[in-house]
Motif scaffolding. Structure first.
Motif, mmCIF file in Angstrom:
data_model
loop_
_atom_site.group_PDB
_atom_site.id
_atom_site.type_symbol
_atom_site.label_atom_id
_atom_site.label_comp_id
_atom_site.label_asym_id
_atom_site.label_seq_id
_atom_site.Cartn_x
_atom_site.Cartn_y
_atom_site.Cartn_z
ATOM 1 N N TYR A 275 0.589 -1.251 0.150
ATOM 2 C CA TYR A 275 0.033 0.101 -0.026
ATOM 3 C C TYR A 275 0.878 1.340 -0.038
ATOM 4 O O TYR A 275 0.187 2.335 -0.110
ATOM 5 N N ARG A 276 2.252 1.288 0.206
ATOM 6 C CA ARG A 276 2.948 2.351 0.283
ATOM 7 C C ARG A 276 4.028 2.482 -0.635
ATOM 8 O O ARG A 276 4.952 3.373 -0.546
ATOM 9 N N THR A 277 4.345 1.498 -1.549
ATOM 10 C CA THR A 277 5.301 1.519 -2.443
ATOM 11 C C THR A 277 5.078 1.342 -3.899
ATOM 12 O O THR A 277 3.701 0.986 -4.182
ATOM 13 N N LYS A 278 5.593 1.848 -4.906
ATOM 14 C CA LYS A 278 5.460 1.944 -6.216
ATOM 15 C C LYS A 278 5.069 0.509 -6.824
ATOM 16 O O LYS A 278 4.297 0.167 -7.463
ATOM 17 N N TRP A 279 6.243 -0.667 -6.215
ATOM 18 C CA TRP A 279 5.867 -1.811 -6.474
ATOM 19 C C TRP A 279 4.578 -2.379 -6.233
ATOM 20 O O TRP A 279 3.856 -3.098 -6.795
ATOM 21 N N LEU A 281 1.786 -0.845 -5.719
ATOM 22 C CA LEU A 281 0.666 -0.249 -6.739
ATOM 23 C C LEU A 281 0.774 -1.075 -8.038
ATOM 24 O O LEU A 281 -0.294 -1.243 -8.326
ATOM 25 N N ARG A 282 1.919 -1.277 -8.514
ATOM 26 C CA ARG A 282 1.699 -2.212 -9.829
ATOM 27 C C ARG A 282 1.325 -3.605 -9.299
ATOM 28 O O ARG A 282 0.545 -4.193 -10.201
ATOM 29 N N ARG A 284 -1.003 -4.297 -7.172
ATOM 30 C CA ARG A 284 -2.563 -4.223 -7.485
ATOM 31 C C ARG A 284 -3.068 -4.090 -8.617
ATOM 32 O O ARG A 284 -4.296 -4.510 -8.874
ATOM 33 N N ALA A 293 -3.048 -2.094 -17.023
ATOM 34 C CA ALA A 293 -1.535 -2.039 -16.724
ATOM 35 C C ALA A 293 -0.430 -2.168 -17.507
ATOM 36 O O ALA A 293 0.513 -1.315 -17.805
ATOM 37 N N ILE A 298 3.808 -1.346 -17.409
ATOM 38 C CA ILE A 298 4.166 -2.200 -16.352
ATOM 39 C C ILE A 298 4.197 -3.677 -17.204
ATOM 40 O O ILE A 298 3.386 -4.093 -17.874
ATOM 41 N N THR A 303 5.878 -8.571 -12.928
ATOM 42 C CA THR A 303 5.336 -8.203 -11.576
ATOM 43 C C THR A 303 4.644 -9.076 -10.871
ATOM 44 O O THR A 303 4.699 -9.368 -9.694
#
Length: 419
Positions: A275-279, A281-282, A284, A293, A298, A303
């Motif tokens: 919930y707090r990193t770019k990875w 977010l990808r 999810r 995506a 992406i 991923t």
């Protein structure tokens, strides 16, 4: 403005409300089987600080809890409660069942119900489930159904036991367990992402493969030289200086085995990653809308694979708990005992959220611990019934009787790049 309820939502509301009401009625009937108060001990015989026990009236307490549960069930059934109040009703029902059942246990026995022992065992049983939940959440958030947690547990437990026997190193054992979990996760990722095999089918195959592989190596190697290949001593509890002396919570939270502390840290770590990193977010994004995506650049397959493999690391650590983490040498008698499937149920009940999943794992751990805590109490119900409770709860969870849950939209769906 009148709220329109879908048929699926109505069916869910009726099933949940009916289940809660039936449990409340059963609890009310149990209340009138009691003839004395219940004693709940806040310390066991080995605690440095002995806290006073609590005497709770049996029939009145259980009856009040039962009426609260019944009222909650009727409120859910009526359909008149707003969504927020329906959640409150569910919480009230859960607390009513928990308190009522514990008081009934205490009042049904001549022995006190030792709360400290119950909570210590809860953490012990929940620790591998924490890791299994994290492995399931990471994979399924990326859109890969992971019912192979049980197979990851089993291979990791065996790898940890064998490696420790050869090296006498806990670090080496944990590394081997994590590697075994990653290897099984790699099989899952390979066949679901490259060869587009049905996620559930390959998960079942991995579980069967793990059973056969560990059993074969155990019989061909370990069983022939137990002194060399089954020489394992489990990790011992580690007290946090100062904090372990805090009355009641100190012995419970701050005198645990190392893997329990690692599990607490891992839950926070995975929540932060998702919930707090770019990875995260990808991850999810590919679990919800992989084609969308893909259009923004992406690497969908990469991923997904990274999330599954990272989940394999945590599942591997969970498997290590069944040998070097708490028990000792690997025994060829299914040491994981279906905990991988219970972890999967916790993922579903926890709505694919690592924090909620961990809380659900605590609930399952509490039910398993209850069977052990109550064994010497000579209750009027068979101990085997209490031992069944975690598995009954698993069936209830997977059947969707605890509230509607929505998996990631692309969970279990194959991704094929179209350009």
């Amino acid at each position: 403005m009148e709220r329109i309820e879908s048929p699926a939502a109505k069916a869910q509301r009726l099933s949940t409300g009916s289940l809660v009401t039936v449990i409340g009625v059963a609890l009310l009937a149990m209340a009138f089987t009691l003839t004395k108060s219940g004693i709940i001990a806040l310390s066991d015989a080995f605690d440095d600080v002995q806290l006073p026990s609590i005497e709770v009236p049996g029939t009145p307490t259980v009856a009040i809890c039962a009426l609260l549960v019944i009222a909650s069930g009727i409120g859910i059934l009526s359909g008149r409660l707003p969504k927020g109040w329906r959640n409150v009703a569910g919480i009230v029902a859960g607390l009513g069942v928990l308190v009522g059942f514990l008081v009934w246990i205490a009042a049904s026995s001549t022995l006190p119900f030792t709360l400290t022992s119950q909570l210590n065992l809860t953490l012990a049983y929940a620790t591998p489930l924490f890791f299994g939940v994290l492995g399931g959440v990471l994979a399924e958030r990326a859109g890969v159904v992971n019912i192979a947690i049980e197979g990851m547990f089993l291979t990791a437990a065996f790898a940890a036991s064998l490696t420790f026997s050869l090296t006498q190193s806990f670090i080496a054992g944990l590394f081997a367990a994590a590697l075994a979990g990653v290897m099984m996760a790699g099989v899952l990722a390979l066949f679901t992402l490259k060869y587009l095999v049905d996620h559930v089918i390959i998960g079942v195959v991995i579980n069967v493969l793990a059973t056969g592989l560990t059993g074969f190596i155990y019989q061909q190697l370990v069983a022939k030289d137990l002194a060399t290949y089954s020489n394992v001593r489990p990790m011992m509890p580690m007290a946090v200086p100062g904090l372990d002396k805090i009355p009641f919570i100190g012995p419970i939270l701050f005198n645990q085995r190392p893997l329990t502390y690692i599990a607490f840290f891992s839950i926070i770590l995975v929540w932060f990653l998702i919930y707090r990193t770019k990875w995260g977010l990808r991850v999810r994004a590919v679990g919800e809308h992989p084609h969308a995506a893909d259009t923004v650049g992406i690497n969908v397959v990469g991923t997904k694979a990274s999330a599954v493999l990272l989940g394999g690391v945590f599942a591997g650590l969970g498997g290590a708990y069944f040998t070097i983490g708490s028990v000792g040498a690997f025994q060829d008698n299914n040491p994981t005992a279906g905990n991988g499937f219970i972890a999967l149920a916790a993922v579903i009940m926890g709505r694919w959220n690592p924090i909620l999943g961990a809380l659900t794992a605590l609930f399952f751990g509490f039910l398993r611990a209850l069977a052990q805590t109550t064994k010497p109490m000579a209750l009027p119900i068979p101990s085997e019934f209490i031992e069944m409770l975690p598995y009954i709860a698993t069936i209830v969870a997977v059947a969707g009787l605890v509230g509607r849950v929505r998996a990631p939209a692309a969970d279990g769906a194959h991704f094929v790049k179209t350009h």
